[in-house]
Design an enzyme around this catalytic site. Structure first.
Site, PDB file in Angstrom:
ATOM      1  CE  LYS A   1     -15.712 -12.985  14.757  1.00  0.00           C
ATOM      2  NZ  LYS A   1     -16.557 -11.843  15.149  1.00  0.00           N
TER       3      LYS A   1
ATOM      4  CE1 TYR B   1     -27.507 -41.456  31.055  1.00  0.00           C
ATOM      5  CE2 TYR B   1     -26.588 -40.246  29.199  1.00  0.00           C
ATOM      6  CZ  TYR B   1     -26.423 -40.913  30.408  1.00  0.00           C
ATOM      7  OH  TYR B   1     -25.171 -41.028  30.954  1.00  0.00           O
TER       8      TYR B   1
END
Length: 345
Positions: free
Chosen positions: A33, A242
């Site tokens: 999956k 940042y």
């Protein structure tokens, strides 16, 4: 290259499947999956089918499309979410086996696809998917008369071997299925490691195929190399990224890598995480941004072309510990932007 290179070792994945299969007394399927936990269900599925896997598991019917094309018509592909309202055409076309989880799904399957293969999931205490005791008792005779391919359940605490929930679910699963002449399955990777009492007729390794916890002793199947796209020299006192969260305390050589949180490098993996040039650790500095990571490479003899985030020096589980999460999340967050290359298989 200006995108990361994710190398997937198919021989390691096959080796892990074989080792987990050898631990059990049961047939071993494979859970692929979420695109085989981010590694590519088509390529991984084809390699496993060649190695002998005959039963695969996906989360939803749409995941069966690429897998069916890769493995051909013979292997069985189970859909863990069952038979949804819009799944009928895909289930029929691809010959998928829905794992029915409720009376509503059972009715949909029997009305829309009578006589077609199906499986049953029982809820043994996880309270997520599956028939509860009363609902199962009401339809047991009808279901058994229709010939289910598999009856399964799922363990909630298999990665904690001493947790009392494991024995509780084992006992309840036995009570709900005892004496039924149908193939049974309870164990995924963690359940395999709990021992033969949990193995029944089919085991379902998933995360363990990649050598990640709870089967961290398996073969490591992944390496993620991130390309350096720019380097620069900083003097003491300059800042990076940042928020100016990192400031140079010495003359520093900085490399900027083409990856970020959009690629599954979780933002929390900033300060305190290393990438590697061979065996030399290079600390991530500043904040991880959407597409870029900055790294201190001052201690390297030369500027590298790539730096390794996942590999022999640092596993997905190591990153998971740093990020206070689990290896499953690290794996399934791996970006489709990475160039995937396969070795072995």
């Amino acid at each position: 290259m200006t995108t990361g290179i994710l190398t997937i070792d198919l021989d390691a994945i096959i080796g892990n499947w074989r080792k987990l299969a050898a631990m059990s007394r049961a047939e071993a399927g494979a859970v692929l999956k979420a695109d085989a936990y981010g590694t590519g269900a088509a390529r991984v599925g084809a390699a496993l089918a060649e190695a002998g896997v005959r039963k695969f598991f996906v989360a939803v019917a749409e995941e069966g499309v690429a897998l069916r094309e890769a493995v051909g018509p013979a292997p069985e592909i189970f859909v863990l979410s069952g038979h949804g309202a819009t799944d009928t055409a895909l289930i029929r076309q691809l010959n998928l086996t829905p794992v029915l989880n409720s009376p509503q799904q059972l009715r949909r399957q029997f009305d829309a696809l009578p006589g077609r293969p199906f499986a049953i999931q029982l809820d043994t205490g996880m309270n997520r998917l599956g028939f509860e005791w009363e609902d199962w008792a009401a339809v047991t005779d009808e279901v058994l008369g229709a010939g289910p391919r598999l009856i399964m359940s799922h363990l909630a605490c298999a990665d904690e071997p001493d947790h009392p929930m494991n024995a509780y679910q084992l006992d309840l699963f036995k009570q709900m299925t005892e004496g039924m002449r149908v193939s049974r399955s309870l164990a995924a990777t963690g359940g395999i490691l709990l021992g033969p009492d949990y193995h029944f007729d089919l085991v379902r390794p998933g995360i363990g195929l990649h050598g990640a916890a709870p089967y961290a002793q398996g073969l490591q199947a992944l390496q993620l190399d991130l390309p350096v796209i720019q380097t620069r020299d900083l003097i003491e006192g300059e800042v990076v990224g940042y928020g100016n969260t990192w400031q140079a305390r010495r003359a520093t050589r900085v490399a900027t890598l083409a990856a970020g949180y959009a690629d599954g490098v979780l933002r929390v993996l900033g300060a305190g995480t290393n990438v590697y040039s061979g065996d030399i650790a290079c600390p991530i500095i500043g904040r991880i941004s959407m597409d870029l990571i900055t790294v201190d490479i001052t201690d390297l003899d030369a500027d590298p072309e790539v730096l390794t985030l996942i590999g022999p020096q640092q596993s997905v589980d190591d990153l998971a510990v740093t990020a206070k999460t689990i290896g499953y999340e690290i794996l399934t967050s791996l970006s489709p932007r990475y160039s995937r290359q396969y070795i072995g298989g």
